[in-house]
Design a protein around this motif. Structure first.
Motif, PDB file in Angstrom:
ATOM      1  N   VAL A 153     -12.455  10.584  -0.523  1.00  0.00           N
ATOM      2  CA  VAL A 153     -12.965  11.944  -0.300  1.00  0.00           C
ATOM      3  C   VAL A 153     -12.486  12.484   1.040  1.00  0.00           C
ATOM      4  CG1 VAL A 153     -14.966  11.709  -1.831  1.00  0.00           C
ATOM      5  CG2 VAL A 153     -15.253  11.249   0.578  1.00  0.00           C
ATOM      6  N   ALA A 154     -12.423  11.621   2.044  1.00  0.00           N
ATOM      7  CA  ALA A 154     -11.925  12.055   3.348  1.00  0.00           C
ATOM      8  C   ALA A 154     -10.447  12.417   3.259  1.00  0.00           C
ATOM      9  CB  ALA A 154     -12.159  10.975   4.396  1.00  0.00           C
ATOM     10  N   ALA A 155      -9.689  11.650   2.500  1.00  0.00           N
ATOM     11  CA  ALA A 155      -8.265  11.947   2.328  1.00  0.00           C
ATOM     12  C   ALA A 155      -8.068  13.239   1.545  1.00  0.00           C
ATOM     13  CB  ALA A 155      -7.564  10.783   1.622  1.00  0.00           C
ATOM     14  N   GLU A 156      -8.928  13.494   0.575  1.00  0.00           N
ATOM     15  CA  GLU A 156      -8.804  14.689  -0.267  1.00  0.00           C
ATOM     16  C   GLU A 156      -9.189  15.974   0.457  1.00  0.00           C
ATOM     17  OE1 GLU A 156      -7.967  15.182  -3.864  1.00  0.00           O
ATOM     18  OE2 GLU A 156      -6.883  13.444  -3.104  1.00  0.00           O
ATOM     19  N   LYS A 157     -10.293  15.933   1.176  1.00  0.00           N
ATOM     20  CA  LYS A 157     -10.837  17.163   1.765  1.00  0.00           C
ATOM     21  C   LYS A 157     -10.814  17.173   3.286  1.00  0.00           C
ATOM     22  CE  LYS A 157     -12.281  19.413  -1.968  1.00  0.00           C
ATOM     23  NZ  LYS A 157     -11.825  20.727  -2.349  1.00  0.00           N
ATOM     24  N   GLY A 158     -10.290  16.128   3.902  1.00  0.00           N
ATOM     25  CA  GLY A 158     -10.160  16.107   5.353  1.00  0.00           C
ATOM     26  C   GLY A 158     -11.320  15.441   6.062  1.00  0.00           C
ATOM     27  N   PHE A 159     -11.177  15.375   7.360  1.00  0.00           N
ATOM     28  CA  PHE A 159     -12.119  14.663   8.219  1.00  0.00           C
ATOM     29  C   PHE A 159     -13.562  15.103   8.007  1.00  0.00           C
ATOM     30  CE2 PHE A 159     -14.465  14.424  12.232  1.00  0.00           C
ATOM     31  CZ  PHE A 159     -14.427  13.047  12.451  1.00  0.00           C
ATOM     32  N   LEU A 160     -13.775  16.392   7.819  1.00  0.00           N
ATOM     33  CA  LEU A 160     -15.151  16.892   7.681  1.00  0.00           C
ATOM     34  C   LEU A 160     -15.842  16.380   6.416  1.00  0.00           C
ATOM     35  CD1 LEU A 160     -14.740  20.565   8.927  1.00  0.00           C
ATOM     36  CD2 LEU A 160     -15.634  18.585  10.179  1.00  0.00           C
ATOM     37  N   ALA A 161     -15.082  15.950   5.441  1.00  0.00           N
ATOM     38  CA  ALA A 161     -15.673  15.435   4.197  1.00  0.00           C
ATOM     39  C   ALA A 161     -16.151  13.990   4.343  1.00  0.00           C
ATOM     40  CB  ALA A 161     -14.667  15.516   3.054  1.00  0.00           C
ATOM     41  N   ARG A 162     -15.674  13.302   5.378  1.00  0.00           N
ATOM     42  CA  ARG A 162     -16.087  11.911   5.588  1.00  0.00           C
ATOM     43  C   ARG A 162     -17.583  11.891   5.859  1.00  0.00           C
ATOM     44  NH1 ARG A 162     -17.029   8.772   9.916  1.00  0.00           N
ATOM     45  NH2 ARG A 162     -16.414  10.412  11.370  1.00  0.00           N
ATOM     46  N   PRO A 163     -18.322  11.020   5.174  1.00  0.00           N
ATOM     47  CA  PRO A 163     -19.768  10.987   5.422  1.00  0.00           C
ATOM     48  C   PRO A 163     -20.056  10.701   6.900  1.00  0.00           C
ATOM     49  CG  PRO A 163     -19.167   9.433   3.680  1.00  0.00           C
ATOM     50  CD  PRO A 163     -17.906   9.993   4.235  1.00  0.00           C
ATOM     51  N   ARG A 164     -20.879  11.537   7.487  1.00  0.00           N
ATOM     52  CA  ARG A 164     -21.277  11.323   8.872  1.00  0.00           C
ATOM     53  C   ARG A 164     -22.752  10.982   8.984  1.00  0.00           C
ATOM     54  NH1 ARG A 164     -17.724  15.896   9.542  1.00  0.00           N
ATOM     55  NH2 ARG A 164     -19.620  17.083   9.361  1.00  0.00           N
ATOM     56  N   TRP A 165     -23.438  10.983   7.851  1.00  0.00           N
ATOM     57  CA  TRP A 165     -24.840  10.574   7.798  1.00  0.00           C
ATOM     58  C   TRP A 165     -25.186  10.381   6.331  1.00  0.00           C
ATOM     59  CZ3 TRP A 165     -26.992   8.623  11.828  1.00  0.00           C
ATOM     60  CH2 TRP A 165     -28.359   8.340  11.825  1.00  0.00           C
ATOM     61  N   ASN A 166     -26.424  10.055   6.069  1.00  0.00           N
ATOM     62  CA  ASN A 166     -26.902   9.874   4.699  1.00  0.00           C
ATOM     63  C   ASN A 166     -26.993  11.223   3.983  1.00  0.00           C
ATOM     64  OD1 ASN A 166     -27.481   7.021   5.161  1.00  0.00           O
ATOM     65  ND2 ASN A 166     -29.128   7.770   6.461  1.00  0.00           N
ATOM     66  N   PHE A 167     -26.934  11.176   2.682  1.00  0.00           N
ATOM     67  CA  PHE A 167     -27.108  12.324   1.797  1.00  0.00           C
ATOM     68  C   PHE A 167     -25.962  13.338   1.879  1.00  0.00           C
ATOM     69  CE2 PHE A 167     -31.179  10.320   1.667  1.00  0.00           C
ATOM     70  CZ  PHE A 167     -31.520  10.414   0.336  1.00  0.00           C
ATOM     71  N   TYR A 168     -24.737  12.849   2.082  1.00  0.00           N
ATOM     72  CA  TYR A 168     -23.568  13.675   1.814  1.00  0.00           C
ATOM     73  C   TYR A 168     -23.414  13.696   0.299  1.00  0.00           C
ATOM     74  CZ  TYR A 168     -21.450  14.905   6.268  1.00  0.00           C
ATOM     75  OH  TYR A 168     -21.176  15.495   7.479  1.00  0.00           O
ATOM     76  N   LYS A 169     -23.081  14.856  -0.233  1.00  0.00           N
ATOM     77  CA  LYS A 169     -23.003  15.037  -1.679  1.00  0.00           C
ATOM     78  C   LYS A 169     -21.578  15.442  -2.041  1.00  0.00           C
ATOM     79  CE  LYS A 169     -27.375  16.905  -0.619  1.00  0.00           C
ATOM     80  NZ  LYS A 169     -27.030  16.737   0.797  1.00  0.00           N
ATOM     81  N   TYR A 170     -21.040  14.799  -3.083  1.00  0.00           N
ATOM     82  CA  TYR A 170     -19.666  15.041  -3.518  1.00  0.00           C
ATOM     83  C   TYR A 170     -19.668  15.439  -4.978  1.00  0.00           C
ATOM     84  CZ  TYR A 170     -18.761  12.732   0.848  1.00  0.00           C
ATOM     85  OH  TYR A 170     -18.759  12.405   2.185  1.00  0.00           O
ATOM     86  N   LEU A 171     -19.181  16.641  -5.271  1.00  0.00           N
ATOM     87  CA  LEU A 171     -19.142  17.132  -6.646  1.00  0.00           C
ATOM     88  C   LEU A 171     -17.760  16.868  -7.231  1.00  0.00           C
ATOM     89  CD1 LEU A 171     -20.614  18.535  -8.968  1.00  0.00           C
ATOM     90  CD2 LEU A 171     -19.785  20.730  -8.026  1.00  0.00           C
ATOM     91  N   ILE A 172     -17.741  16.086  -8.280  1.00  0.00           N
ATOM     92  CA  ILE A 172     -16.530  15.698  -8.984  1.00  0.00           C
ATOM     93  C   ILE A 172     -16.448  16.516 -10.274  1.00  0.00           C
ATOM     94  CG2 ILE A 172     -15.279  13.765 -10.029  1.00  0.00           C
ATOM     95  CD1 ILE A 172     -15.927  13.492  -6.959  1.00  0.00           C
ATOM     96  N   GLY A 173     -15.278  17.069 -10.540  1.00  0.00           N
ATOM     97  CA  GLY A 173     -15.084  17.854 -11.753  1.00  0.00           C
ATOM     98  C   GLY A 173     -14.913  16.988 -12.986  1.00  0.00           C
ATOM     99  N   LYS A 174     -14.912  17.625 -14.132  1.00  0.00           N
ATOM    100  CA  LYS A 174     -14.751  16.937 -15.412  1.00  0.00           C
ATOM    101  C   LYS A 174     -13.470  16.113 -15.467  1.00  0.00           C
ATOM    102  CE  LYS A 174     -17.163  20.530 -18.051  1.00  0.00           C
ATOM    103  NZ  LYS A 174     -17.009  21.547 -19.125  1.00  0.00           N
ATOM    104  N   ASP A 175     -12.461  16.568 -14.719  1.00  0.00           N
ATOM    105  CA  ASP A 175     -11.161  15.893 -14.709  1.00  0.00           C
ATOM    106  C   ASP A 175     -11.036  14.847 -13.606  1.00  0.00           C
ATOM    107  OD1 ASP A 175     -11.110  17.544 -12.492  1.00  0.00           O
ATOM    108  OD2 ASP A 175      -9.228  18.536 -13.024  1.00  0.00           O
TER     109      ASP A 175
END
Length: 163
Positions: free
Chosen positions: A110-132
């Motif tokens: 996820v960090a590689a896909e969306k960049g540094f800000l997407a890397r979890p920095r605490w609990n309850f980071y949420k990642y929405l994955i598409g059907k594909d």
């Protein structure tokens, strides 16, 4: 790896839980903890699960003890806590690392896909994955599951054409 469907978590019973098993439906993956200021978000995640599961959404909790040691319990302790306090019946996985050298490959992806800000920095980071299997969006800890931003993203993912 080009897709979330390339990753697998492990159930508390030790069985693999490949995200490819959810191909064709959106998945919300959340790194969770039972002793965190954001722990009440379990209630919001459960509401999302109840509201959107009939339309295809899968919610997957991935307990993590990386941030403040806020998930020290066993898989059984975690499941019991979540059920008793929040009525959680969406799938919870075995504990995984979300950061550092031992980070689960999904969280590195996820960090590689969306960049540094997407890397979890605490609990309850949420990642929405598409059907594909594409990473559609991520939401930081402070973004509540019941926020309009999350709901709009889920609605859009649900209405997307099948892969």
């Amino acid at each position: 790896m080009a897709s979330a469907h390339d990753f697998s978590f492990t159930t508390p019973q030790g069985a693999p839980y490949p995200l490819s098993s959810q191909a064709g439906r959106p998945v919300l993956v959340v790194n969770t903890a039972s002793r965190c200021g954001f722990t009440p978000q379990y209630a919001g995640l459960q509401r999302l699960w109840r509201e959107y599961a009939p339309r295809g959404l899968m919610v997957v909790g991935v307990p993590c003890n990386d941030f403040g040691g806020q998930e020290p319990g066993s898989a059984e302790d975690i499941a019991q806590f979540c059920q008793m306090n929040y009525g959680v019946d969406f799938p919870l996985m075995s504990k995984e690392h979300a950061i550092g050298e031992g980070a689960h490959p999904f969280f590195r992806w996820v960090a590689a896909e969306k960049g540094f800000l997407a890397r979890p920095r605490w609990n309850f980071y949420k990642y929405l994955i598409g059907k594909d299997g594409a990473l559609l969006d991520f939401f930081i800890s402070a973004t509540k599951p019941e926020s309009g931003r999350v709901s709009r993203a889920i609605e859009k993912a649900l209405s997307a054409p099948d892969p």
